[in-house]
Design a protein around this motif. Sequence first.
Motif, PDB file in Angstrom:
ATOM      1  N   VAL A  34     -70.969 -99.504  40.365  1.00  0.00           N
ATOM      2  CA  VAL A  34     -71.685 -98.227  40.404  1.00  0.00           C
ATOM      3  C   VAL A  34     -71.437 -97.529  41.737  1.00  0.00           C
ATOM      4  CG1 VAL A  34     -73.961 -97.139  40.418  1.00  0.00           C
ATOM      5  CG2 VAL A  34     -73.439 -98.917  38.736  1.00  0.00           C
ATOM      6  N   LYS A  35     -71.539 -98.253  42.843  1.00  0.00           N
ATOM      7  CA  LYS A  35     -71.322 -97.649  44.153  1.00  0.00           C
ATOM      8  C   LYS A  35     -69.908 -97.089  44.276  1.00  0.00           C
ATOM      9  CE  LYS A  35     -72.765-101.109  46.820  1.00  0.00           C
ATOM     10  NZ  LYS A  35     -73.117-101.795  48.082  1.00  0.00           N
ATOM     11  N   GLU A  36     -68.944 -97.851  43.810  1.00  0.00           N
ATOM     12  CA  GLU A  36     -67.542 -97.423  43.935  1.00  0.00           C
ATOM     13  C   GLU A  36     -67.224 -96.251  43.006  1.00  0.00           C
ATOM     14  OE1 GLU A  36     -62.992 -99.005  43.028  1.00  0.00           O
ATOM     15  OE2 GLU A  36     -64.676-100.413  42.886  1.00  0.00           O
ATOM     16  N   LYS A  37     -67.550 -96.391  41.733  1.00  0.00           N
ATOM     17  CA  LYS A  37     -67.118 -95.407  40.740  1.00  0.00           C
ATOM     18  C   LYS A  37     -67.911 -94.108  40.790  1.00  0.00           C
ATOM     19  CE  LYS A  37     -63.964 -98.108  39.050  1.00  0.00           C
ATOM     20  NZ  LYS A  37     -62.513 -97.797  39.264  1.00  0.00           N
ATOM     21  N   LEU A  38     -69.174 -94.171  41.208  1.00  0.00           N
ATOM     22  CA  LEU A  38     -69.973 -92.961  41.307  1.00  0.00           C
ATOM     23  C   LEU A  38     -70.028 -92.436  42.743  1.00  0.00           C
ATOM     24  CD1 LEU A  38     -72.934 -93.678  38.843  1.00  0.00           C
ATOM     25  CD2 LEU A  38     -70.707 -92.614  38.399  1.00  0.00           C
ATOM     26  N   ASP A  39     -69.301 -93.112  43.631  1.00  0.00           N
ATOM     27  CA  ASP A  39     -69.143 -92.660  45.016  1.00  0.00           C
ATOM     28  C   ASP A  39     -70.496 -92.462  45.698  1.00  0.00           C
ATOM     29  OD1 ASP A  39     -67.878 -91.791  47.339  1.00  0.00           O
ATOM     30  OD2 ASP A  39     -67.795 -89.695  46.687  1.00  0.00           O
ATOM     31  N   ASN A  91     -75.216 -96.415  48.588  1.00  0.00           N
ATOM     32  CA  ASN A  91     -76.197 -97.457  48.325  1.00  0.00           C
ATOM     33  C   ASN A  91     -76.791 -97.274  46.947  1.00  0.00           C
ATOM     34  OD1 ASN A  91     -76.501 -96.723  51.468  1.00  0.00           O
ATOM     35  ND2 ASN A  91     -76.874 -98.913  51.206  1.00  0.00           N
ATOM     36  N   VAL A  92     -77.305 -98.355  46.397  1.00  0.00           N
ATOM     37  CA  VAL A  92     -78.055 -98.290  45.148  1.00  0.00           C
ATOM     38  C   VAL A  92     -79.304 -99.144  45.295  1.00  0.00           C
ATOM     39  CG1 VAL A  92     -76.057 -97.898  43.651  1.00  0.00           C
ATOM     40  CG2 VAL A  92     -76.773-100.245  44.143  1.00  0.00           C
ATOM     41  N   ARG A  93     -80.323 -98.836  44.509  1.00  0.00           N
ATOM     42  CA  ARG A  93     -81.495 -99.697  44.389  1.00  0.00           C
ATOM     43  C   ARG A  93     -81.329-100.516  43.110  1.00  0.00           C
ATOM     44  NH1 ARG A  93     -86.934 -96.683  44.538  1.00  0.00           N
ATOM     45  NH2 ARG A  93     -85.911 -95.363  42.999  1.00  0.00           N
ATOM     46  N   VAL A  94     -81.659-101.797  43.193  1.00  0.00           N
ATOM     47  CA  VAL A  94     -81.441-102.706  42.072  1.00  0.00           C
ATOM     48  C   VAL A  94     -82.737-103.412  41.725  1.00  0.00           C
ATOM     49  CG1 VAL A  94     -80.103-104.676  41.213  1.00  0.00           C
ATOM     50  CG2 VAL A  94     -79.043-103.056  42.807  1.00  0.00           C
ATOM     51  N   VAL A  95     -83.014-103.506  40.419  1.00  0.00           N
ATOM     52  CA  VAL A  95     -84.195-104.212  39.919  1.00  0.00           C
ATOM     53  C   VAL A  95     -83.731-105.306  38.980  1.00  0.00           C
ATOM     54  CG1 VAL A  95     -86.324-104.010  38.574  1.00  0.00           C
ATOM     55  CG2 VAL A  95     -85.625-102.139  40.086  1.00  0.00           C
ATOM     56  N   GLY A  96     -84.060-106.586  39.303  1.00  0.00           N
ATOM     57  CA  GLY A  96     -83.694-107.694  38.430  1.00  0.00           C
ATOM     58  C   GLY A  96     -82.952-108.795  39.151  1.00  0.00           C
ATOM     59  N   VAL A 155     -78.857-103.463  31.132  1.00  0.00           N
ATOM     60  CA  VAL A 155     -79.073-102.744  32.372  1.00  0.00           C
ATOM     61  C   VAL A 155     -79.088-101.245  32.087  1.00  0.00           C
ATOM     62  CG1 VAL A 155     -76.598-102.660  32.935  1.00  0.00           C
ATOM     63  CG2 VAL A 155     -78.295-102.444  34.777  1.00  0.00           C
ATOM     64  N   LEU A 156     -79.906-100.524  32.831  1.00  0.00           N
ATOM     65  CA  LEU A 156     -79.924 -99.066  32.769  1.00  0.00           C
ATOM     66  C   LEU A 156     -79.570 -98.533  34.144  1.00  0.00           C
ATOM     67  CD1 LEU A 156     -80.586 -96.278  31.544  1.00  0.00           C
ATOM     68  CD2 LEU A 156     -82.981 -96.672  32.171  1.00  0.00           C
ATOM     69  N   VAL A 157     -78.557 -97.667  34.181  1.00  0.00           N
ATOM     70  CA  VAL A 157     -78.137 -97.020  35.425  1.00  0.00           C
ATOM     71  C   VAL A 157     -78.648 -95.577  35.385  1.00  0.00           C
ATOM     72  CG1 VAL A 157     -76.197 -96.351  36.898  1.00  0.00           C
ATOM     73  CG2 VAL A 157     -76.057 -98.444  35.506  1.00  0.00           C
ATOM     74  N   THR A 158     -79.559 -95.246  36.266  1.00  0.00           N
ATOM     75  CA  THR A 158     -80.097 -93.880  36.318  1.00  0.00           C
ATOM     76  C   THR A 158     -80.781 -93.660  37.656  1.00  0.00           C
ATOM     77  OG1 THR A 158     -81.347 -92.216  35.069  1.00  0.00           O
ATOM     78  CG2 THR A 158     -82.379 -94.385  35.326  1.00  0.00           C
ATOM     79  N   LEU A 205     -85.481-105.635  31.202  1.00  0.00           N
ATOM     80  CA  LEU A 205     -84.348-104.733  31.458  1.00  0.00           C
ATOM     81  C   LEU A 205     -84.088-104.644  32.952  1.00  0.00           C
ATOM     82  CD1 LEU A 205     -82.359-102.640  30.151  1.00  0.00           C
ATOM     83  CD2 LEU A 205     -84.086-100.894  30.700  1.00  0.00           C
ATOM     84  N   THR A 206     -82.849-104.832  33.370  1.00  0.00           N
ATOM     85  CA  THR A 206     -82.490-104.640  34.772  1.00  0.00           C
ATOM     86  C   THR A 206     -82.148-103.175  35.011  1.00  0.00           C
ATOM     87  OG1 THR A 206     -80.138-105.154  34.417  1.00  0.00           O
ATOM     88  CG2 THR A 206     -81.599-107.000  34.915  1.00  0.00           C
ATOM     89  N   LEU A 207     -82.246-102.746  36.274  1.00  0.00           N
ATOM     90  CA  LEU A 207     -82.046-101.340  36.619  1.00  0.00           C
ATOM     91  C   LEU A 207     -81.138-101.208  37.832  1.00  0.00           C
ATOM     92  CD1 LEU A 207     -85.789-100.187  36.470  1.00  0.00           C
ATOM     93  CD2 LEU A 207     -84.086 -99.890  34.666  1.00  0.00           C
ATOM     94  N   ILE A 208     -80.325-100.153  37.839  1.00  0.00           N
ATOM     95  CA  ILE A 208     -79.558 -99.769  39.026  1.00  0.00           C
ATOM     96  C   ILE A 208     -79.783 -98.273  39.238  1.00  0.00           C
ATOM     97  CG2 ILE A 208     -77.281 -99.578  40.090  1.00  0.00           C
ATOM     98  CD1 ILE A 208     -76.359-101.920  38.343  1.00  0.00           C
ATOM     99  N   ASP A 209     -80.275 -97.927  40.405  1.00  0.00           N
ATOM    100  CA  ASP A 209     -80.584 -96.528  40.729  1.00  0.00           C
ATOM    101  C   ASP A 209     -79.593 -96.026  41.776  1.00  0.00           C
ATOM    102  OD1 ASP A 209     -81.568 -94.117  41.569  1.00  0.00           O
ATOM    103  OD2 ASP A 209     -83.649 -94.787  41.776  1.00  0.00           O
ATOM    104  N   PRO A 210     -78.616 -95.198  41.375  1.00  0.00           N
ATOM    105  CA  PRO A 210     -77.652 -94.649  42.328  1.00  0.00           C
ATOM    106  C   PRO A 210     -78.112 -93.326  42.938  1.00  0.00           C
ATOM    107  CG  PRO A 210     -76.969 -94.063  40.127  1.00  0.00           C
ATOM    108  CD  PRO A 210     -78.265 -94.842  39.982  1.00  0.00           C
ATOM    109  N   GLY A 211     -79.295 -92.861  42.549  1.00  0.00           N
ATOM    110  CA  GLY A 211     -79.797 -91.579  43.025  1.00  0.00           C
ATOM    111  C   GLY A 211     -79.368 -90.432  42.134  1.00  0.00           C
ATOM    112  N   HIS A 212     -80.081 -89.333  42.250  1.00  0.00           N
ATOM    113  CA  HIS A 212     -79.827 -88.155  41.410  1.00  0.00           C
ATOM    114  C   HIS A 212     -78.474 -87.533  41.727  1.00  0.00           C
ATOM    115  CE1 HIS A 212     -82.285 -85.291  38.814  1.00  0.00           C
ATOM    116  NE2 HIS A 212     -81.089 -84.740  38.861  1.00  0.00           N
ATOM    117  N   ASN A 213     -78.061 -87.644  42.987  1.00  0.00           N
ATOM    118  CA  ASN A 213     -76.836 -86.986  43.425  1.00  0.00           C
ATOM    119  C   ASN A 213     -75.575 -87.603  42.820  1.00  0.00           C
ATOM    120  OD1 ASN A 213     -74.671 -86.419  45.958  1.00  0.00           O
ATOM    121  ND2 ASN A 213     -76.091 -84.751  45.490  1.00  0.00           N
ATOM    122  N   ALA A 214     -75.719 -88.747  42.142  1.00  0.00           N
ATOM    123  CA  ALA A 214     -74.558 -89.356  41.466  1.00  0.00           C
ATOM    124  C   ALA A 214     -73.974 -88.431  40.414  1.00  0.00           C
ATOM    125  CB  ALA A 214     -74.963 -90.688  40.834  1.00  0.00           C
TER     126      ALA A 214
END
Length: 371
Positions: free
Chosen positions: A262-267, A270-275, A305-308, A324-333
């Motif tokens: 997620v960090k690499e492909k959405l540039d 940092n991300v927040r991760v749950v799980g 997992v949900l990425v949002t 459900l695990t979560l990855i939050d890349p931020g709105h700016n993604a």
Amino acid sequence: MLAKGQTVIQYMEQLAPKHVAEPEDRIGLQLGTLQKEIRTVLVALDVNDEVVDEAIRLGADLIIAHHAIIYRPLKQLQTDTPMGKVYEKLIKHDIAVYVSHTNLDVTEGGMNDWMAEALGIENTSPIHDLHNEQLSKLVVFVPKSHHEEVLNAVLDAGAGWIGNYSHCSFNIEGFGTFIPREGSNPYQGKAGKMERAEEVRIETIVPHTIRNKVIQAMLKAHPYEEVAYDLYSMDLKGRSLGLGRVGKLKEPLTLAEMAEVVKEKLDVPNVRVVGDLNRTLRKAAVIGGSGGRFYPQALFRGADVLVTGDIDYHTAQDALAAGLTLIDPGHNAEKIMKGKVAEWMQQKLQENKYDTKVVASSVNTEPFQFM
């Protein structure tokens, strides 16, 4: 030759039709006019003071943005407020602003498909359905001599899709009758005389969104002066269009590995991760922007997992408790849309021989800093 503003937006609405947006979403032309030639289009995620300055430097006449600059009705327009200054600068430099928001999220080949593709999520479907595409049955009668030409024109224009099958049609040979009247210019037959022609009846399915495009392609390829065709509304629904995408990952990944993807492909830095970081993920869901409220639908559709972005504290707790695990890349993604829209629009303009340039904004509108 430069494209008119209306032409640029016609192309944009081919990519992201307005009717697929969520109700009450603030989309469309928000400021300025499209009644002018467009030298340069700037594609941006947000429109702030820096983006407007960039548009001025580039000589842009139009900004296509994802996020609205006017979300609530204005009660007054004061030019000494931060956004008032932005509006004033846009008006003084005759820069129009057009917004494509949830319609760009929902549409096929739009925001959520771009994000899913970047993250290696395959065979996707929407997480939350908003629309079922309306279908029509097209029936047209064609002389045998032009059967293949008309059939290919209709199907190549996008008719005939059933699920993952394209170019679907049914064809029946028969005879058509007609009498050319005075003033007609018949492809075959003589005025005042009954003509019996060998014809083929072509039947196929046409999505409502491309109906006019298909009809125009059919009429252009058809040799008759007056084309006999019918369009029937169908109770059968077509593709589901909705928010987010869910599908299988190209290969299983741990939650920690997926976070790096997620960090690499959405540039994003940092991300927040749950799980549990060691949990193996096989099916993933993604929603651009703020999609935390849709975690139950992602879970129901089998996502691991949900990425949002913009996940709040209590949503994170609830999703974790539900499994459900979560990855939050931020709105700016969602900035992935800048290059994608610019590339799509530039190609469309070039195909139609326009010299209008399209540029992806280089301004970083991320308001957060990561320490």
